[in-house]
Every structure is written in C-alpha cells, then in structure tokens.
Scaffold this motif. Structure first.
Motif, PDB file in Angstrom:
ATOM      1  N   ARG A  25       0.860  -1.346  -0.063  1.00 37.74           N
ATOM      2  CA  ARG A  25      -0.184  -0.036  -0.176  1.00 37.74           C
ATOM      3  C   ARG A  25       0.778   1.307   0.077  1.00 37.74           C
ATOM      4  O   ARG A  25       0.098   2.419   0.232  1.00 37.74           O
ATOM      5  CB  ARG A  25      -0.815   0.083   1.039  1.00 37.74           C
ATOM      6  CG  ARG A  25      -1.831  -1.281   1.172  1.00 37.74           C
ATOM      7  CD  ARG A  25      -2.813  -1.378   2.334  1.00 37.74           C
ATOM      8  NE  ARG A  25      -3.467   0.145   2.517  1.00 37.74           N
ATOM      9  CZ  ARG A  25      -3.374   0.467   3.918  1.00 37.74           C
ATOM     10  NH1 ARG A  25      -3.187  -0.539   4.841  1.00 37.74           N
ATOM     11  NH2 ARG A  25      -4.258   1.648   4.300  1.00 37.74           N
ATOM     12  N   SER A  39       3.331   4.214  -1.317  1.00 36.94           N
ATOM     13  CA  SER A  39       3.458   4.871  -2.683  1.00 36.94           C
ATOM     14  C   SER A  39       4.574   4.972  -3.380  1.00 36.94           C
ATOM     15  O   SER A  39       4.719   5.399  -4.429  1.00 36.94           O
ATOM     16  CB  SER A  39       3.313   6.643  -2.347  1.00 36.94           C
ATOM     17  OG  SER A  39       4.237   6.947  -1.246  1.00 36.94           O
ATOM     18  N   GLU A  96       8.233  11.435  -1.782  1.00 38.22           N
ATOM     19  CA  GLU A  96       7.277  11.238  -0.734  1.00 38.22           C
ATOM     20  C   GLU A  96       6.948   9.782  -0.561  1.00 38.22           C
ATOM     21  O   GLU A  96       6.491   9.215  -1.547  1.00 38.22           O
ATOM     22  CB  GLU A  96       6.142  12.136  -0.787  1.00 38.22           C
ATOM     23  CG  GLU A  96       5.128  12.187   0.309  1.00 38.22           C
ATOM     24  CD  GLU A  96       3.946  13.037  -0.063  1.00 38.22           C
ATOM     25  OE1 GLU A  96       2.962  12.829   0.908  1.00 38.22           O
ATOM     26  OE2 GLU A  96       3.871  13.395  -0.934  1.00 38.22           O
ATOM     27  N   ARG A 128       4.213   7.595   1.470  1.00 41.05           N
ATOM     28  CA  ARG A 128       3.026   7.507   2.180  1.00 41.05           C
ATOM     29  C   ARG A 128       2.431   6.220   2.139  1.00 41.05           C
ATOM     30  O   ARG A 128       2.468   5.455   1.126  1.00 41.05           O
ATOM     31  CB  ARG A 128       2.203   8.751   1.811  1.00 41.05           C
ATOM     32  CG  ARG A 128       1.720   8.867   0.362  1.00 41.05           C
ATOM     33  CD  ARG A 128       1.112  10.042   0.243  1.00 41.05           C
ATOM     34  NE  ARG A 128       0.987  10.712  -1.417  1.00 41.05           N
ATOM     35  CZ  ARG A 128       0.448   9.814  -2.140  1.00 41.05           C
ATOM     36  NH1 ARG A 128      -0.137   8.890  -1.863  1.00 41.05           N
ATOM     37  NH2 ARG A 128       0.595  10.393  -3.551  1.00 41.05           N
ATOM     38  N   VAL A 161      -0.862   4.697   0.786  1.00 40.44           N
ATOM     39  CA  VAL A 161      -2.229   4.874  -0.114  1.00 40.44           C
ATOM     40  C   VAL A 161      -3.175   3.803  -0.204  1.00 40.44           C
ATOM     41  O   VAL A 161      -2.906   2.548   0.680  1.00 40.44           O
ATOM     42  CB  VAL A 161      -1.818   5.052  -1.488  1.00 40.44           C
ATOM     43  CG1 VAL A 161      -0.701   6.403  -1.677  1.00 40.44           C
ATOM     44  CG2 VAL A 161      -0.990   3.943  -2.195  1.00 40.44           C
ATOM     45  N   LYS A 162      -4.326   4.080  -0.572  1.00 40.30           N
ATOM     46  CA  LYS A 162      -5.523   3.170  -0.674  1.00 40.30           C
ATOM     47  C   LYS A 162      -6.351   2.910   0.383  1.00 40.30           C
ATOM     48  O   LYS A 162      -6.235   2.365   1.605  1.00 40.30           O
ATOM     49  CB  LYS A 162      -4.963   1.677  -1.100  1.00 40.30           C
ATOM     50  CG  LYS A 162      -4.495   1.692  -2.524  1.00 40.30           C
ATOM     51  CD  LYS A 162      -4.150   0.455  -2.988  1.00 40.30           C
ATOM     52  CE  LYS A 162      -3.230   0.299  -4.257  1.00 40.30           C
ATOM     53  NZ  LYS A 162      -2.761  -0.983  -4.664  1.00 40.30           N
TER      54      LYS A 162
END
Length: 126
Positions: free
Chosen positions: A34, A36, A121, A123, A125-126
């Motif tokens: 998940r 980035s 970056e 991070r 996601v989802k």
C-alpha cells in the motif's frame, strides 16, 4: 556498476513469493503493498534473495524467524548484511515476533526509514 547475480536464485525467489510466511504475507498485504513507492518481494540481489526491497530508498527489509537467532543463522546474516551494505543498501531486520506483537511499530519504523532514505514522498495509499 551492475551487481552479479546467481541465475539459479530466480526460480527459488519465484517460489518464495508464492509461499510467503504468515508474517511476510501480513507485512506485504497490510502495509508494504500500500506504499506510494515500489517495494519488491523476494528480490534477487547479487547472490542473495532478500524478503523485501525498496529501490528508491536503497533499503532491504528482512523478517527473521527463529533460525536467524541460532549461531549459524546469526553468522550467515552478518555476512549477508555486510555484502548488502557494501552495495549501499540499508538492511532493516524485524523478528516474526515483532510483526505478530507490534505490527504498528514495525510499520512506523519502516516508514520512517524509507522517508529518510528516499528522494520522494513516501506515504500509505489506498
């Protein structure tokens, strides 16, 4: 400079991707997949197969079962880590117990390390 590879490891890596441990499966599906940034599973690097590899952060993530804490396993991991570090990779190690009992802490530590080492970056996601 290209890293030499042992071609016989490719099929073994493919098998390991299909037969992940419960802890690898949990870390992969609930967190790493998940992110980035791209993280690869059971990646051949040189003469070794690493559990997870993030190219942009030059980081390897290893999950250690009980065999890693025995004399032979400790010595093998030390040699392996030195090789990977010689390629400029940071090796993060977590025990299966850590994943089972402190999953959030493991994920936070991985995220912090990837953010420090990646030029972009990072991070969830989802």
């Amino acid at each position: 400079m290209p890293v030499p590879r042992n071609p016989s490891l490719r099929s073994n890596a493919q098998s390991l991707r299909k037969e992940m441990t419960p802890q690898e499966r949990k870390l992969w599906y609930q967190f790493l997949k998940r992110l980035s940034v791209t993280v690869n599973r059971q990646k051949v690097i040189g003469y070794y197969i690493v559990d997870f590899h993030c190219h942009c952060a030059k980081t390897v993530i290893e999950l250690d079962g009980s065999q890693h804490f025995e004399d032979g396993g400790l010595e093998y991991d030390k040699k392996r880590d030195a090789y990977l570090q010689g390629l400029g990779l940071k090796v993060l190690r977590y025990s299966n117990k850590d994943v089972n009992e402190n999953f959030g802490g493991v994920c936070e530590d991985i995220l912090r390390n990837l953010r420090q080492r990646c030029g972009c970056e990072v991070r969830v996601v989802k």
